[in-house]
Write a protein that holds these residues in place. Structure first.
Motif, PDB file in Angstrom:
ATOM      1  N   MET A 151     -13.070  37.362  45.822  1.00 18.76           N
ATOM      2  CA  MET A 151     -12.207  36.829  44.773  1.00 18.76           C
ATOM      3  C   MET A 151     -12.951  36.718  43.451  1.00 18.76           C
ATOM      4  SD  MET A 151     -10.383  33.670  46.805  1.00 18.76           S
ATOM      5  CE  MET A 151     -10.285  33.748  48.598  1.00 18.76           C
ATOM      6  N   LEU A 152     -12.162  36.790  42.362  1.00 21.23           N
ATOM      7  CA  LEU A 152     -12.644  36.484  41.018  1.00 21.23           C
ATOM      8  C   LEU A 152     -11.840  35.303  40.490  1.00 21.23           C
ATOM      9  CD1 LEU A 152     -13.113  39.891  39.149  1.00 21.23           C
ATOM     10  CD2 LEU A 152     -14.894  38.260  39.774  1.00 21.23           C
ATOM     11  N   LEU A 153     -12.548  34.329  39.927  1.00 23.05           N
ATOM     12  CA  LEU A 153     -11.893  33.159  39.354  1.00 23.05           C
ATOM     13  C   LEU A 153     -12.327  33.024  37.898  1.00 23.05           C
ATOM     14  CD1 LEU A 153     -11.285  29.743  41.032  1.00 23.05           C
ATOM     15  CD2 LEU A 153     -12.074  29.839  38.663  1.00 23.05           C
ATOM     16  N   PHE A 154     -11.361  33.072  37.002  1.00 18.04           N
ATOM     17  CA  PHE A 154     -11.632  32.947  35.572  1.00 18.04           C
ATOM     18  C   PHE A 154     -11.824  31.478  35.218  1.00 18.04           C
ATOM     19  CE2 PHE A 154      -9.799  32.430  31.218  1.00 18.04           C
ATOM     20  CZ  PHE A 154     -10.825  33.056  30.525  1.00 18.04           C
ATOM     21  N   GLY A 155     -12.934  31.154  34.562  1.00 12.97           N
ATOM     22  CA  GLY A 155     -13.219  29.781  34.146  1.00 12.97           C
ATOM     23  C   GLY A 155     -12.727  29.538  32.736  1.00 12.97           C
ATOM     24  N   ALA A 156     -11.491  29.084  32.603  1.00 12.60           N
ATOM     25  CA  ALA A 156     -10.891  28.907  31.276  1.00 12.60           C
ATOM     26  C   ALA A 156     -11.602  27.834  30.472  1.00 12.60           C
ATOM     27  CB  ALA A 156      -9.412  28.565  31.418  1.00 12.60           C
ATOM     28  N   GLY A 157     -12.096  26.790  31.140  1.00  9.57           N
ATOM     29  CA  GLY A 157     -12.749  25.706  30.421  1.00  9.57           C
ATOM     30  C   GLY A 157     -13.999  26.163  29.699  1.00  9.57           C
ATOM     31  N   ASP A 158     -14.917  26.767  30.429  1.00  9.77           N
ATOM     32  CA  ASP A 158     -16.156  27.226  29.805  1.00  9.77           C
ATOM     33  C   ASP A 158     -15.909  28.388  28.853  1.00  9.77           C
ATOM     34  OD1 ASP A 158     -18.051  25.419  30.708  1.00  9.77           O
ATOM     35  OD2 ASP A 158     -18.358  26.488  32.588  1.00  9.77           O
ATOM     36  N   PHE A 159     -14.980  29.280  29.210  1.00  9.03           N
ATOM     37  CA  PHE A 159     -14.713  30.409  28.319  1.00  9.03           C
ATOM     38  C   PHE A 159     -14.167  29.924  26.985  1.00  9.03           C
ATOM     39  CE2 PHE A 159     -12.449  33.964  26.500  1.00  9.03           C
ATOM     40  CZ  PHE A 159     -13.289  35.033  26.743  1.00  9.03           C
ATOM     41  N   SER A 160     -13.213  28.992  27.017  1.00  9.63           N
ATOM     42  CA  SER A 160     -12.646  28.480  25.766  1.00  9.63           C
ATOM     43  C   SER A 160     -13.712  27.785  24.930  1.00  9.63           C
ATOM     44  CB  SER A 160     -11.486  27.522  26.061  1.00  9.63           C
ATOM     45  OG  SER A 160     -11.935  26.344  26.727  1.00  9.63           O
ATOM     46  N   HIS A 161     -14.637  27.101  25.592  1.00 13.31           N
ATOM     47  CA  HIS A 161     -15.746  26.454  24.893  1.00 13.31           C
ATOM     48  C   HIS A 161     -16.618  27.491  24.201  1.00 13.31           C
ATOM     49  CE1 HIS A 161     -19.710  23.968  25.306  1.00 13.31           C
ATOM     50  NE2 HIS A 161     -19.214  23.881  24.090  1.00 13.31           N
ATOM     51  N   ARG A 162     -16.924  28.563  24.921  1.00 12.06           N
ATOM     52  CA  ARG A 162     -17.837  29.588  24.390  1.00 12.06           C
ATOM     53  C   ARG A 162     -17.266  30.297  23.162  1.00 12.06           C
ATOM     54  NH1 ARG A 162     -21.609  31.633  28.190  1.00 12.06           N
ATOM     55  NH2 ARG A 162     -22.249  29.922  29.557  1.00 12.06           N
ATOM     56  N   ILE A 163     -15.951  30.394  23.072  1.00  8.21           N
ATOM     57  CA  ILE A 163     -15.357  31.115  21.943  1.00  8.21           C
ATOM     58  C   ILE A 163     -14.850  30.173  20.853  1.00  8.21           C
ATOM     59  CG2 ILE A 163     -14.734  33.083  23.396  1.00  8.21           C
ATOM     60  CD1 ILE A 163     -11.797  32.117  23.194  1.00  8.21           C
ATOM     61  N   GLY A 164     -15.216  28.894  20.944  1.00  7.66           N
ATOM     62  CA  GLY A 164     -14.828  27.938  19.916  1.00  7.66           C
ATOM     63  C   GLY A 164     -13.408  27.445  20.007  1.00  7.66           C
ATOM     64  N   LYS A 165     -12.799  27.533  21.211  1.00  5.71           N
ATOM     65  CA  LYS A 165     -11.430  27.064  21.429  1.00  5.71           C
ATOM     66  C   LYS A 165     -11.434  26.017  22.549  1.00  5.71           C
ATOM     67  CE  LYS A 165     -10.051  30.332  18.598  1.00  5.71           C
ATOM     68  NZ  LYS A 165      -9.625  30.021  17.209  1.00  5.71           N
ATOM     69  N   LEU A 166     -12.285  25.029  22.424  1.00  5.09           N
ATOM     70  CA  LEU A 166     -12.561  24.069  23.487  1.00  5.09           C
ATOM     71  C   LEU A 166     -11.285  23.467  24.077  1.00  5.09           C
ATOM     72  CD1 LEU A 166     -14.614  22.382  25.097  1.00  5.09           C
ATOM     73  CD2 LEU A 166     -14.616  20.741  23.215  1.00  5.09           C
ATOM     74  N   GLY A 167     -11.121  23.652  25.386  1.00  7.33           N
ATOM     75  CA  GLY A 167     -10.005  23.050  26.100  1.00  7.33           C
ATOM     76  C   GLY A 167      -8.666  23.726  25.897  1.00  7.33           C
ATOM     77  N   GLN A 168      -8.609  24.799  25.122  1.00  3.54           N
ATOM     78  CA  GLN A 168      -7.339  25.465  24.829  1.00  3.54           C
ATOM     79  C   GLN A 168      -7.091  26.584  25.844  1.00  3.54           C
ATOM     80  OE1 GLN A 168      -6.666  26.306  20.567  1.00  3.54           O
ATOM     81  NE2 GLN A 168      -8.501  25.094  20.136  1.00  3.54           N
ATOM     82  N   ALA A 169      -6.761  26.177  27.056  1.00  2.13           N
ATOM     83  CA  ALA A 169      -6.628  27.145  28.147  1.00  2.13           C
ATOM     84  C   ALA A 169      -5.482  28.119  27.930  1.00  2.13           C
ATOM     85  CB  ALA A 169      -6.440  26.417  29.476  1.00  2.13           C
ATOM     86  N   THR A 170      -4.489  27.750  27.114  1.00  2.00           N
ATOM     87  CA  THR A 170      -3.366  28.652  26.880  1.00  2.00           C
ATOM     88  C   THR A 170      -3.437  29.301  25.493  1.00  2.00           C
ATOM     89  OG1 THR A 170      -2.006  26.773  26.134  1.00  2.00           O
ATOM     90  CG2 THR A 170      -1.846  27.415  28.459  1.00  2.00           C
ATOM     91  N   HIS A 171      -4.590  29.227  24.840  1.00  2.00           N
ATOM     92  CA  HIS A 171      -4.770  29.960  23.582  1.00  2.00           C
ATOM     93  C   HIS A 171      -4.646  31.456  23.881  1.00  2.00           C
ATOM     94  CE1 HIS A 171      -6.843  31.805  20.163  1.00  2.00           C
ATOM     95  NE2 HIS A 171      -6.563  30.703  19.486  1.00  2.00           N
ATOM     96  N   PRO A 172      -4.004  32.222  22.998  1.00  2.91           N
ATOM     97  CA  PRO A 172      -3.800  33.662  23.270  1.00  2.91           C
ATOM     98  C   PRO A 172      -5.079  34.410  23.625  1.00  2.91           C
ATOM     99  CG  PRO A 172      -2.478  32.993  21.401  1.00  2.91           C
ATOM    100  CD  PRO A 172      -3.322  31.806  21.751  1.00  2.91           C
TER     101      PRO A 172
END
Length: 271
Positions: free
Chosen positions: A172-193
């Motif tokens: 399986m692959l699991l996308f980590g929306a929390g850390d990814f959003s943090h890394r791109i400057g969109k902290l906590g915005q899991a539904t950002h485009p």
């Protein structure tokens, strides 16, 4: 004497969805509550949670009382960090912050038996019934009824996700929306485009290469996740979030003062 098969793998092989509850608290009785609720698995954590190995084994044992799988998110480290949860009889491990196909291949090599990998064998723990099953049966069980989840959590990993997805031997692959959003400057915005586009790319890569995509939260998008992105493994919520929200409701319903000065948790329920 029969080794326990994976419930999640059984459900997936039968075309069913699987449900997971994430636990931060270490009490095995909370594992039992998840079992009573009918969850397919509990997600236990060695990455962010101050758990110890003996208690982890108690949590895994509690899960098996209800035919639940147990998934342990491991510390990043040497092979013992990856193999020991399996030796405690966890059904799966989750490896955080995977960034390359080479790392994915190394994980597979550490936890799978021949011909998939070169796992260090012991079989003297619960996963091998304390050396009371033949080694051949034990090795086959490691390869067919234990599973491995890799987490994609950074822009760097996203750039090579197709290569990671193509590595054989994991599930399986699991996308980590929390850390990814943090890394791109969109902290906590899991539904950002931008975050959603990354998630869809991960899921598409997983499906293309025969891996199951899994999510850490529904984000109110179950229909899209299930029907458009092929997700079959869903984490529905976390113990600390749900308990925190419940306690706030209790105090609020009574008319008390919210200790945090607000009416809602900063973390919304994912139901």
């Amino acid at each position: 004497m029969k080794l326990r098969p994976s419930r999640i793998l059984r459900e997936l092989r039968n075309g069913q969805n699987s449900t997971v509850i994430k636990l931060n608290l270490g009490d095995p009785r909370i594992v039992e509550l998840a079992g009573l609720a009918g969850a397919s698995a509990v997600w236990l954590c060695n990455e962010h949670v101050p758990n110890d190995w003996l208690n982890l084994e108690h949590q895994i044992r509690a899960a098996k009382l209800y035919d639940m799988d147990s998934i342990v998110r491991v510390n990043k480290g040497g092979y013992s960090e990856y193999v020991k949860p399996f030796e405690c009889d966890a059904t799966g491990i989750m490896v955080p912050h995977v960034t390359s196909a080479e790392e994915a291949r190394n994980v597979v090599d550490m936890v799978r038996c021949r011909p998939l990998g070169s796992k260090a064998l012991d079989a003297g723990n619960m996963d091998g019934f304390f050396c009371q099953v033949p080694l051949e049966e034990y090795a086959q069980h490691c390869n067919t009824e234990k599973f491995v989840i890799l987490q994609i959590e950074s822009p760097e990993a996203l750039e090579v996700v197709e290569e990671i997805a193509a590595v054989p031997g994991y599930d399986m692959l699991l996308f980590g929306a929390g850390d990814f959003s943090h890394r791109i400057g969109k902290l906590g915005q899991a539904t950002h485009p931008e975050v959603m586009a990354a998630r869809k790319r991960v899921h598409a890569a997983a499906v293309k290469h025969g891996k199951y995509p899994a999510v850490a939260s529904l984000f109110g998008q179950r229909e899209m996740l299930e029907n458009e992105e092929g997700v079959r493994v869903f984490t529905l919520g976390a113990d600390v979030v749900e308990m925190g929200n419940a306690f706030r409701r209790m105090v609020g319903d009574f008319g008390g003062v919210n200790a945090a000065g607000g009416s809602d948790s900063v973390y919304k329920s994912t139901k």
